[in-house]
Design a protein around this motif. Structure first.
Motif, mmCIF file in Angstrom:
data_model
loop_
_atom_site.group_PDB
_atom_site.id
_atom_site.type_symbol
_atom_site.label_atom_id
_atom_site.label_comp_id
_atom_site.label_asym_id
_atom_site.label_seq_id
_atom_site.Cartn_x
_atom_site.Cartn_y
_atom_site.Cartn_z
ATOM 1 N N SER A 188 0.802 -1.229 0.000
ATOM 2 C CA SER A 188 0.000 0.000 0.000
ATOM 3 C C SER A 188 0.832 1.276 0.000
ATOM 4 C CB SER A 188 -0.922 0.008 1.229
ATOM 5 O OG SER A 188 -0.163 -0.053 2.431
ATOM 6 N N GLU A 189 2.145 1.162 -0.196
ATOM 7 C CA GLU A 189 3.020 2.320 -0.025
ATOM 8 C C GLU A 189 2.780 3.432 -1.042
ATOM 9 O OE1 GLU A 189 6.763 0.314 -2.495
ATOM 10 O OE2 GLU A 189 6.967 0.796 -0.372
ATOM 11 N N LYS A 190 2.069 3.129 -2.138
ATOM 12 C CA LYS A 190 1.787 4.156 -3.142
ATOM 13 C C LYS A 190 0.512 4.935 -2.829
ATOM 14 C CE LYS A 190 3.983 1.532 -6.880
ATOM 15 N NZ LYS A 190 3.783 0.889 -8.202
ATOM 16 N N VAL A 191 -0.241 4.484 -1.827
ATOM 17 C CA VAL A 191 -1.505 5.151 -1.499
ATOM 18 C C VAL A 191 -1.643 5.466 -0.017
ATOM 19 C CG1 VAL A 191 -2.740 4.109 -3.446
ATOM 20 C CG2 VAL A 191 -2.723 2.955 -1.224
ATOM 21 N N MET A 192 -0.746 4.962 0.816
ATOM 22 C CA MET A 192 -0.901 5.168 2.249
ATOM 23 C C MET A 192 0.445 5.083 2.947
ATOM 24 S SD MET A 192 -2.997 2.890 5.095
ATOM 25 C CE MET A 192 -1.789 1.557 5.018
ATOM 26 N N LEU A 193 0.582 5.840 4.026
ATOM 27 C CA LEU A 193 1.702 5.646 4.927
ATOM 28 C C LEU A 193 1.237 5.931 6.348
ATOM 29 C CD1 LEU A 193 2.855 8.661 5.902
ATOM 30 C CD2 LEU A 193 3.946 8.601 3.676
ATOM 31 N N LYS A 194 2.021 5.464 7.294
ATOM 32 C CA LYS A 194 1.725 5.667 8.703
ATOM 33 C C LYS A 194 2.925 6.341 9.356
ATOM 34 C CE LYS A 194 -1.017 1.411 8.891
ATOM 35 N NZ LYS A 194 -1.186 0.075 9.557
ATOM 36 N N PHE A 195 2.660 7.138 10.379
ATOM 37 C CA PHE A 195 3.758 7.795 11.078
ATOM 38 C C PHE A 195 3.362 8.103 12.520
ATOM 39 C CE2 PHE A 195 1.220 11.123 9.125
ATOM 40 C CZ PHE A 195 1.136 12.112 10.095
ATOM 41 N N LYS A 196 4.369 8.390 13.310
ATOM 42 C CA LYS A 196 4.176 8.764 14.698
ATOM 43 C C LYS A 196 4.754 10.153 14.938
ATOM 44 C CE LYS A 196 4.555 3.997 16.427
ATOM 45 N NZ LYS A 196 5.314 3.088 17.326
ATOM 46 N N VAL A 197 4.173 10.861 15.869
ATOM 47 C CA VAL A 197 4.643 12.182 16.263
ATOM 48 C C VAL A 197 5.283 12.073 17.646
ATOM 49 C CG1 VAL A 197 3.967 14.549 16.846
ATOM 50 C CG2 VAL A 197 2.891 13.373 14.899
ATOM 51 N N ARG A 198 6.439 12.712 17.815
ATOM 52 C CA ARG A 198 7.147 12.669 19.090
ATOM 53 C C ARG A 198 7.414 14.075 19.628
ATOM 54 N NH1 ARG A 198 9.600 7.667 20.389
ATOM 55 N NH2 ARG A 198 9.503 6.144 18.665
ATOM 56 N N ASN A 199 7.667 14.136 20.934
ATOM 57 C CA ASN A 199 8.118 15.350 21.587
ATOM 58 C C ASN A 199 9.632 15.459 21.412
ATOM 59 O OD1 ASN A 199 9.299 16.853 24.042
ATOM 60 N ND2 ASN A 199 7.118 17.364 24.157
ATOM 61 N N ARG A 200 10.105 16.602 20.972
ATOM 62 C CA ARG A 200 11.532 16.764 20.693
ATOM 63 C C ARG A 200 12.388 16.596 21.941
ATOM 64 N NH1 ARG A 200 12.640 18.785 15.681
ATOM 65 N NH2 ARG A 200 10.894 19.769 14.570
ATOM 66 N N ASN A 201 11.886 17.028 23.081
ATOM 67 C CA ASN A 201 12.681 17.016 24.297
ATOM 68 C C ASN A 201 12.693 15.661 24.984
ATOM 69 O OD1 ASN A 201 13.318 19.804 24.063
ATOM 70 N ND2 ASN A 201 11.303 20.317 24.913
ATOM 71 N N THR A 202 11.550 14.998 25.015
ATOM 72 C CA THR A 202 11.440 13.746 25.761
ATOM 73 C C THR A 202 11.454 12.509 24.874
ATOM 74 O OG1 THR A 202 9.015 13.740 25.707
ATOM 75 C CG2 THR A 202 10.079 14.967 27.500
ATOM 76 N N GLY A 203 11.195 12.682 23.581
ATOM 77 C CA GLY A 203 11.087 11.531 22.688
ATOM 78 C C GLY A 203 9.785 10.770 22.853
ATOM 79 N N GLN A 204 8.907 11.271 23.690
ATOM 80 C CA GLN A 204 7.639 10.582 23.958
ATOM 81 C C GLN A 204 6.739 10.620 22.733
ATOM 82 O OE1 GLN A 204 5.289 12.432 27.003
ATOM 83 N NE2 GLN A 204 3.901 10.704 27.222
ATOM 84 N N ILE A 205 6.085 9.485 22.453
ATOM 85 C CA ILE A 205 5.120 9.402 21.359
ATOM 86 C C ILE A 205 3.840 10.114 21.771
ATOM 87 C CG2 ILE A 205 3.729 7.849 19.940
ATOM 88 C CD1 ILE A 205 5.934 5.761 20.260
#
Length: 221
Positions: A188-205
């Motif tokens: 599905s890489e041509k129609v979808m991707l997944k990602f996570k957002v993190r805090n720059r200071n703590t690395g927390q998701i």
């Protein structure tokens, strides 16, 4: 439709373009009293199919996929997906299908030999886009809220030529998306991707919805 039990596959209409019913599965039980008894409390969302008059012999169930207005025959339970435009129904077959001698007391599954078509009617990538666009009611790129693991899904508005490069800018400068947190699937890489957002200071998701300033997808040579 792929059947992992026997490696068989059939071709029916894409879910979002379903115009006729297709029987996709069958299940024969030698007798209802051979099934496990459900003892939990029945909730308001549960559907109950009364089989008290089915007797002591075998009973066969058929599973159908059809358009939203599909009306199954006989005793049946139907679940309709209005936005997507299709329905799923489980019905009781009027005459339990026959099994080979010696298998009368076995639980038997049934898969059809063929579907309505001899080949796939829509590419898997395009079917995924059409499905999500039907759910949301938009032809724009679709950005879902993060799930419990903080994973955000992005559905493209059109199929890309290749898996695109991904670049994002978030409103909150303390948050970011690392290249290591971008997930792709070969199918599905041509129609979808997944990602996570993190805090720059703590690395927390971050497991809540975040404000996005811009997203860039680049599939150039």
């Amino acid at each position: 439709m792929n059947y992992h039990e026997n490696g068989r596959k059939i071709f029916i209409e894409p879910l979002t373009r379903t115009t006729r019913a297709s029987c996709i599965y069958g299940y024969r039980v030698p007798a209802l009293d051979k099934l496990d008894l459900y003892t939990d409390q029945i909730s308001e969302e549960d559907a109950v199919l009364d089989l008290s008059d089915s007797g002591d012999g075998p009973v066969s169930f058929l599973v159908f996929i059809g358009p939203a207005d599909f009306v199954p025959l006989g005793k049946a339970i139907k679940l309709t997906y209005d936005a997507e435009g299709y329905s799923v129904a489980i019905s009781v077959d009027g005459a339990p299908f026959q099994v080979p001698t010696g298998y009368e007391t076995h639980f038997i599954t049934f898969t059809p030999e063929e579907g309505h078509f001899l080949k796939q009617q829509m590419a898997e990538d395009q079917a995924m886009i059409a499905y999500h666009q039907a759910i949301i009611g938009s032809t724009e790129p679709i950005l879902y809220q993060p799930n419990g693991d903080g994973v955000i899904r992005l559905i493209f508005s059109v199929q890309m030529r290749i898996a695109p490069k991904f670049k994002s800018e978030l409103i909150d400068p303390e948050l970011y998306v690392s290249d290591q947190d971008v997930q792709r699937d070969g199918r599905s890489e041509k129609v979808m991707l997944k990602f996570k957002v993190r805090n720059r200071n703590t690395g927390q998701i971050i497991r809540r919805q975040v404000a996005v300033k811009s997203i860039e997808l680049d599939a150039r040579l």
